[in-house]
Each structure stands twice: as C-alpha cells, then as structure tokens.
Design a protein around this motif. Structure first.
Motif, mmCIF file in Angstrom:
data_model
loop_
_atom_site.group_PDB
_atom_site.id
_atom_site.type_symbol
_atom_site.label_atom_id
_atom_site.label_comp_id
_atom_site.label_asym_id
_atom_site.label_seq_id
_atom_site.Cartn_x
_atom_site.Cartn_y
_atom_site.Cartn_z
ATOM 1 N N LEU A 92 -9.469 1.013 1.513
ATOM 2 C CA LEU A 92 -8.270 1.478 0.811
ATOM 3 C C LEU A 92 -7.842 2.862 1.287
ATOM 4 O O LEU A 92 -6.648 3.173 1.356
ATOM 5 C CB LEU A 92 -8.536 1.498 -0.694
ATOM 6 C CG LEU A 92 -8.717 0.128 -1.350
ATOM 7 C CD1 LEU A 92 -9.180 0.288 -2.787
ATOM 8 C CD2 LEU A 92 -7.423 -0.682 -1.287
ATOM 9 N N ARG A 93 -8.801 3.685 1.627
ATOM 10 C CA ARG A 93 -8.511 5.058 2.075
ATOM 11 C C ARG A 93 -7.748 5.055 3.399
ATOM 12 O O ARG A 93 -6.892 5.907 3.629
ATOM 13 C CB ARG A 93 -9.830 5.811 2.226
ATOM 14 C CG ARG A 93 -9.727 7.283 2.566
ATOM 15 C CD ARG A 93 -11.127 7.867 2.661
ATOM 16 N NE ARG A 93 -11.139 9.196 3.205
ATOM 17 C CZ ARG A 93 -11.167 10.319 2.469
ATOM 18 N NH1 ARG A 93 -11.189 10.215 1.164
ATOM 19 N NH2 ARG A 93 -11.176 11.501 3.039
ATOM 20 N N THR A 99 -1.164 -5.038 6.050
ATOM 21 C CA THR A 99 -2.333 -5.732 5.519
ATOM 22 C C THR A 99 -2.511 -5.415 4.038
ATOM 23 O O THR A 99 -2.675 -4.253 3.660
ATOM 24 C CB THR A 99 -3.612 -5.320 6.271
ATOM 25 O OG1 THR A 99 -3.451 -5.644 7.659
ATOM 26 C CG2 THR A 99 -4.828 -6.050 5.728
ATOM 27 N N VAL A 100 -2.476 -6.453 3.228
ATOM 28 C CA VAL A 100 -2.757 -6.307 1.802
ATOM 29 C C VAL A 100 -4.266 -6.383 1.600
ATOM 30 O O VAL A 100 -4.921 -7.291 2.120
ATOM 31 C CB VAL A 100 -2.059 -7.399 0.975
ATOM 32 C CG1 VAL A 100 -2.450 -7.300 -0.503
ATOM 33 C CG2 VAL A 100 -0.541 -7.305 1.132
ATOM 34 N N PRO A 119 -4.087 -7.034 -5.778
ATOM 35 C CA PRO A 119 -3.527 -6.788 -4.441
ATOM 36 C C PRO A 119 -3.097 -5.332 -4.290
ATOM 37 O O PRO A 119 -2.461 -4.760 -5.174
ATOM 38 C CB PRO A 119 -2.317 -7.726 -4.397
ATOM 39 C CG PRO A 119 -1.895 -7.861 -5.833
ATOM 40 C CD PRO A 119 -3.137 -7.731 -6.656
ATOM 41 N N VAL A 120 -3.464 -4.733 -3.165
ATOM 42 C CA VAL A 120 -3.046 -3.363 -2.866
ATOM 43 C C VAL A 120 -2.256 -3.401 -1.555
ATOM 44 O O VAL A 120 -2.832 -3.574 -0.475
ATOM 45 C CB VAL A 120 -4.246 -2.406 -2.745
ATOM 46 C CG1 VAL A 120 -3.758 -0.974 -2.537
ATOM 47 C CG2 VAL A 120 -5.140 -2.496 -3.983
#
Length: 220
Positions: A92-93, A99-100, A119-120
C-alpha cells in the motif's frame, strides 16, 4: 464530534502523497478504546481521499487458532499474521500504477477474517489502518510500524472502555457472563501490552467517557 484539527492533520498527510508514495496513518490503542470510530470518521471526512484497512483482517482463522491451541487467547499478538499485515502495508505504501490492492477485513458476525474485502485504488492518497499492536515493542510488529507515517494512540477511561467491550461481545453473540470473563482474562491482558506503547505515539487522542465516542483532548 471530532475536533476539526484532527481531520486537518489527516488531510495534510494525504496531501503529502505522490503517485509513487502513498501516506499511511495508524490508529492504535487498547481493545474498546474507540480506534474504529476515529478511523471510520477520518475516512468519511476525507471523502474519497482515504480508505480504511483494519489490522483485524489479519486475525488467524478459527481453525488455525484451534490447531495452535490459542482460541482462548484470540486477539493476543500471536493470534495475528503480523508478517502478512506488514507485507500488505508495504504494497500500500508503494502503489503500483493501475493496480487495485485488495485487503482483508474482519467480520464480527462470524468472528473470521474475510479476504479481498477492501479495495484500495492506486490513486487513493491515504490509507488509515487501525489495530491494537501498531506500537508494540516486538520484532514481529516492527516491519508494520516502519511502514506508517504517523501513529495516533486512542485513550479512554478504563472503566468505560471495559463496559463498552463487554457490551460489544454480548452484542455479537457472547452470553453476558462469558463476555465479562473474556474481557477480564483476554482483552485486558492485551490492553496492558498495548498501553506500554502509548509514549511512542505521534499523537495521543483522549475520548470522553460520558458521551458517544469522540476525542476531546490530544497531545504529541
């Protein structure tokens, strides 16, 4: 309600993100202190600029806890996949273009983690993650802590926190006596571990005990 300067501080973190470097805010504190309340409020206030990724998604499954003989200690540091959590925070960083990233969540109705629930998207500048052990002085959790730009510690009067914990366990299906016993023997042992990290937080947010959860004081 939450003082606006807390939301502003989270918004400043989000503003410091770049396409190659997302910002991560950790919300730590003992069980029942109000971490989820604060984290959810920040994400709501940032309206699309933040996503909540809870540490609880890395609870070990009930079957694995039974295999390890740890079911009566559910919620202790060694009942989580700390390495998996740190690996996700690392992804995530440093978001990959187009890309999710899918994070797990924890479903209290079944008391199990559920994969692929959150989902991010790559363009979200801030991830807010909340959990007990973000400030734990333990090598297993050091990698996760190193991924976070700031960690806030949520504090609440112990008597009120315990009352809310018992009510929560009862609300999700535990008989009252069993809920009280679990809080006394498991949750409070974990709370003592968590409290030892309070001084390492970037910010301490105190919740008022006499009203709905909402920070009324802060330091750091």
């Amino acid at each position: 309600m939450e003082p606006q300067h807390l939301t502003a501080r989270a918004r400043r973190l989000a503003a410091g993100a770049t396409p190659a470097r997302r910002r991560l805010l950790g919300i730590a504190g003992p069980p029942g202190a109000g971490k989820s309340t604060l984290a959810a409020h920040l994400v709501s206030e940032l309206a699309g600029s933040a996503v909540l990724v809870p540490m609880d998604g890395f609870h070990l499954a009930e079957a694995e806890l039974r295999r390890l003989g740890r079911t009566d200690r559910k919620g202790a540091p060694d009942t989580f996949d700390a390495a998996g959590y740190a690996a996700l925070l690392g992804r995530l960083r440093s978001p990959a273009p187009d890309t999710v990233v899918y994070a797990p969540a924890f479903d209290r109705r079944i008391e199990e983690p559920v994969a692929g629930s959150v989902p991010v998207a790559p363009d979200v500048p801030l991830v807010v993650t909340e959990g007990n052990y973000l400030l734990l002085d333990d090598p297993s959790w050091a990698r996760a802590r190193a991924c976070l730009d700031e960690i806030w510690y949520v504090d609440l009067d112990d008597a009120e926190r315990v009352r809310r914990l018992v009510d929560r366990h009862e609300r999700f299906g535990k008989p009252r006596e069993r809920a009280e016993r679990f809080v006394r023997t498991s949750d409070e042992a974990n709370a003592r571990l968590v409290a030892a990290g309070r001084e390492r937080a970037d910010l301490v947010v105190r919740f008022a005990a006499d009203r709905a959860p909402g920070p009324y004081d802060e330091s750091g």
